[in-house]
Design a protein around this motif. Structure first.
Motif, PDB file in Angstrom:
ATOM      1  N   PRO A  42      13.995 -57.125 -99.229  1.00  0.00           N
ATOM      2  CA  PRO A  42      13.777 -58.568 -99.161  1.00  0.00           C
ATOM      3  C   PRO A  42      15.092 -59.306 -99.370  1.00  0.00           C
ATOM      4  O   PRO A  42      15.886 -58.945-100.232  1.00  0.00           O
ATOM      5  N   ASN A  43      15.303 -60.348 -98.562  1.00  0.00           N
ATOM      6  CA  ASN A  43      16.620 -60.986 -98.561  1.00  0.00           C
ATOM      7  C   ASN A  43      16.519 -62.509 -98.571  1.00  0.00           C
ATOM      8  O   ASN A  43      16.799 -63.151 -99.552  1.00  0.00           O
ATOM      9  N   GLY A  44      16.058 -63.117 -97.448  1.00  0.00           N
ATOM     10  CA  GLY A  44      15.929 -64.564 -97.377  1.00  0.00           C
ATOM     11  C   GLY A  44      14.513 -65.005 -97.700  1.00  0.00           C
ATOM     12  O   GLY A  44      13.544 -64.275 -97.473  1.00  0.00           O
ATOM     13  N   LEU A  45      14.379 -66.239 -98.230  1.00  0.00           N
ATOM     14  CA  LEU A  45      13.077 -66.743 -98.662  1.00  0.00           C
ATOM     15  C   LEU A  45      12.938 -68.203 -98.261  1.00  0.00           C
ATOM     16  O   LEU A  45      13.889 -68.991 -98.380  1.00  0.00           O
ATOM     17  N   ALA A  46      11.749 -68.570 -97.754  1.00  0.00           N
ATOM     18  CA  ALA A  46      11.468 -69.959 -97.413  1.00  0.00           C
ATOM     19  C   ALA A  46      10.024 -70.270 -97.775  1.00  0.00           C
ATOM     20  O   ALA A  46       9.157 -69.399 -97.727  1.00  0.00           O
ATOM     21  N   LEU A  47       9.773 -71.525 -98.127  1.00  0.00           N
ATOM     22  CA  LEU A  47       8.435 -71.978 -98.489  1.00  0.00           C
ATOM     23  C   LEU A  47       7.961 -73.019 -97.487  1.00  0.00           C
ATOM     24  O   LEU A  47       8.632 -74.046 -97.278  1.00  0.00           O
ATOM     25  N   ASP A  48       6.826 -72.755 -96.862  1.00  0.00           N
ATOM     26  CA  ASP A  48       6.161 -73.750 -96.031  1.00  0.00           C
ATOM     27  C   ASP A  48       5.229 -74.537 -96.951  1.00  0.00           C
ATOM     28  O   ASP A  48       4.142 -74.059 -97.303  1.00  0.00           O
ATOM     29  N   ALA A  49       5.671 -75.716 -97.380  1.00  0.00           N
ATOM     30  CA  ALA A  49       4.903 -76.494 -98.355  1.00  0.00           C
ATOM     31  C   ALA A  49       3.552 -76.926 -97.798  1.00  0.00           C
ATOM     32  O   ALA A  49       2.585 -77.097 -98.547  1.00  0.00           O
ATOM     33  N   ARG A  50       3.464 -77.107 -96.493  1.00  0.00           N
ATOM     34  CA  ARG A  50       2.222 -77.576 -95.882  1.00  0.00           C
ATOM     35  C   ARG A  50       1.107 -76.540 -96.025  1.00  0.00           C
ATOM     36  O   ARG A  50      -0.031 -76.880 -96.366  1.00  0.00           O
ATOM     37  N   THR A  51       1.430 -75.281 -95.785  1.00  0.00           N
ATOM     38  CA  THR A  51       0.417 -74.224 -95.849  1.00  0.00           C
ATOM     39  C   THR A  51       0.499 -73.404 -97.128  1.00  0.00           C
ATOM     40  O   THR A  51      -0.293 -72.482 -97.315  1.00  0.00           O
ATOM     41  N   ARG A  52       1.475 -73.739 -98.005  1.00  0.00           N
ATOM     42  CA  ARG A  52       1.681 -73.004 -99.255  1.00  0.00           C
ATOM     43  C   ARG A  52       1.876 -71.513 -98.957  1.00  0.00           C
ATOM     44  O   ARG A  52       1.306 -70.640 -99.604  1.00  0.00           O
ATOM     45  N   THR A  53       2.731 -71.265 -97.982  1.00  0.00           N
ATOM     46  CA  THR A  53       3.040 -69.893 -97.596  1.00  0.00           C
ATOM     47  C   THR A  53       4.524 -69.623 -97.784  1.00  0.00           C
ATOM     48  O   THR A  53       5.364 -70.440 -97.399  1.00  0.00           O
ATOM     49  N   LEU A  54       4.834 -68.489 -98.384  1.00  0.00           N
ATOM     50  CA  LEU A  54       6.204 -68.024 -98.512  1.00  0.00           C
ATOM     51  C   LEU A  54       6.504 -67.041 -97.389  1.00  0.00           C
ATOM     52  O   LEU A  54       5.681 -66.177 -97.076  1.00  0.00           O
ATOM     53  N   TYR A  55       7.685 -67.190 -96.789  1.00  0.00           N
ATOM     54  CA  TYR A  55       8.140 -66.252 -95.771  1.00  0.00           C
ATOM     55  C   TYR A  55       9.380 -65.526 -96.298  1.00  0.00           C
ATOM     56  O   TYR A  55      10.248 -66.143 -96.926  1.00  0.00           O
ATOM     57  N   VAL A  56       9.435 -64.228 -96.034  1.00  0.00           N
ATOM     58  CA  VAL A  56      10.497 -63.371 -96.575  1.00  0.00           C
ATOM     59  C   VAL A  56      11.120 -62.575 -95.445  1.00  0.00           C
ATOM     60  O   VAL A  56      10.411 -61.880 -94.704  1.00  0.00           O
ATOM     61  N   THR A  57      12.443 -62.661 -95.299  1.00  0.00           N
ATOM     62  CA  THR A  57      13.100 -61.739 -94.378  1.00  0.00           C
ATOM     63  C   THR A  57      13.301 -60.397 -95.071  1.00  0.00           C
ATOM     64  O   THR A  57      13.684 -60.334 -96.239  1.00  0.00           O
ATOM     65  N   ASP A  58      13.048 -59.353 -94.331  1.00  0.00           N
ATOM     66  CA  ASP A  58      13.281 -57.984 -94.771  1.00  0.00           C
ATOM     67  C   ASP A  58      14.411 -57.451 -93.903  1.00  0.00           C
ATOM     68  O   ASP A  58      14.267 -57.330 -92.686  1.00  0.00           O
ATOM     69  N   SER A  59      15.549 -57.155 -94.512  1.00  0.00           N
ATOM     70  CA  SER A  59      16.716 -56.733 -93.737  1.00  0.00           C
ATOM     71  C   SER A  59      16.545 -55.377 -93.078  1.00  0.00           C
ATOM     72  O   SER A  59      17.410 -54.943 -92.309  1.00  0.00           O
ATOM     73  N   GLU A  60      15.412 -54.719 -93.354  1.00  0.00           N
ATOM     74  CA  GLU A  60      15.071 -53.501 -92.631  1.00  0.00           C
ATOM     75  C   GLU A  60      14.395 -53.817 -91.292  1.00  0.00           C
ATOM     76  O   GLU A  60      14.069 -52.913 -90.530  1.00  0.00           O
ATOM     77  N   GLY A  61      14.156 -55.141 -91.001  1.00  0.00           N
ATOM     78  CA  GLY A  61      13.686 -55.517 -89.690  1.00  0.00           C
ATOM     79  C   GLY A  61      12.333 -56.189 -89.610  1.00  0.00           C
ATOM     80  O   GLY A  61      11.553 -55.898 -88.701  1.00  0.00           O
ATOM     81  N   ALA A  62      12.048 -57.129 -90.527  1.00  0.00           N
ATOM     82  CA  ALA A  62      10.741 -57.785 -90.498  1.00  0.00           C
ATOM     83  C   ALA A  62      10.809 -59.140 -91.192  1.00  0.00           C
ATOM     84  O   ALA A  62      11.783 -59.456 -91.891  1.00  0.00           O
TER      85      ALA A  62
END
Length: 320
Positions: free
Chosen positions: A152-172
């Motif tokens: 896990p590397n980068g992180l972002a929060l979509d405040a509208r849907t209360r969803t966290l998104y995570v970049t995985d440097s292994e490719g996802a």
């Protein structure tokens, strides 16, 4: 975040010399508008592992940062005072199985409107790797596990849907409810895959899409968030961004300011994918890892992974 450090195939001295040489090859005249008046605002303590990996800004002027090598989350005041908020537990094996790197590290961080901090911890172990939360006055807790073999590397929060998104440097890219729970592999598009070392890296939510960088490929990728929350078709929007780490949107449409870690530069990327270099080592960069904006002030964090000299926070002015 990019350097292998303890698993590097060459000595730290050689890496440092190479990084300095690359930076020196770019003259100060390469810096162009719209960034100006760059100054080093904070010097961090390399001996304490204060290698700033990511940053989240609060309305009152505080910057929240992750110190990767120290496994810490810290608050940095306007005056530059550093206060450690949390130190994550060292894995039983020391983190030697952390993918690509071989050491445990705190990575992406975001701040919710209520002051809650969400951040990532990568250890190569199933008991600690994942998304963590730190409420004001509370203690850090893991709210979602990620696979031990993920990075896990980068992180972002979509405040509208209360969803966290995570970049995985292994490719996802993973998605996780902000309340915690099970992580879902949201996208495993080939544009996110590494090409020898690290793939998906920096991450932002912008104009109904997940935007991610790919360090190995030097690209920026846009993946639409469809109406049902699933991932749309990935599109590469920019190329030729050597060693790209994290980034930020300037507020002018899809214009981006990006940290080019391995070449010690900051680039201004236009919506058509073209870019110019706006900061270099001559401005004090020491391996820039992340970017944030408050008004017309640009915050640039440098971790000094390769230069091993002066991890710092640089402030610059956005605008002619």
């Amino acid at each position: 975040m990019f350097t292998k450090l303890s698993k590097a195939a060459v000595s730290a001295a050689v890496l440092s010399a190479a990084a300095v040489a690359m930076a020196a090859a770019v003259p100060a005249s390469a810096v162009s508008a719209p960034l100006s008046h760059a100054r080093t605002a904070v010097h961090f303590d390399l001996a304490k592992g204060q290698t700033p990996e990511n940053i989240a800004l609060a309305p009152g002027g505080t910057a929240y940062v992750t110190f990767a090598k120290a496994r810490q989350v810290a608050a940095v005041s306007r005056s530059g005072a550093v206060r450690i908020l949390a130190t994550l537990p060292l894995p039983a094996d020391g983190g030697v199985h952390t993918p690509a790197l071989g050491f445990p590290l705190t990575v992406g961080i975001v701040r919710a409107h209520d002051g809650t901090l969400y951040f990532l911890y990568a250890t190569g172990t199933a008991d600690l790797t994942g998304v963590w939360r730190l409420r004001p006055g509370g203690r850090p807790e893991r709210i979602a596990a990620l696979p031990a073999d993920s990075l896990p590397n980068g992180l972002a929060l979509d405040a509208r849907t209360r969803t966290l998104y995570v970049t995985d440097s292994e490719g996802a890219v993973w998605s996780v409810p902000a309340s915690g729970g099970t992580a879902t592999a949201w996208s495993t598009d080939p544009t996110l895959a590494p090409a020898g070392f690290l793939g998906a890296n920096g991450l932002k939510i912008h104009n109904g899409a997940v935007w991610a960088t790919n360090l190995d490929k030097g690209t920026i990728v846009r993946i639409p968030i469809l109406s049902d929350g699933t991932a749309g078709t990935a599109q590469v929007t920019a190329t030729g961004l050597t060693g790209i780490d994290d980034f930020a949107f300037t507020g002018h449409g899809d214009q981006i300011i990006a940290a080019l870690d391995t070449v010690n530069e900051v680039a201004l990327v236009q919506p058509d994918g073209t870019h110019t270099i706006v900061l270099t080592a001559a401005d004090g960069l020491e391996g820039p890892t992340s970017i944030a904006l408050r008004g017309d002030t640009v915050y640039v964090m440098s971790a000094a992974y390769l230069t091993a000299k002066d991890p710092n926070l640089i402030l610059a002015h956005l605008g002619d």
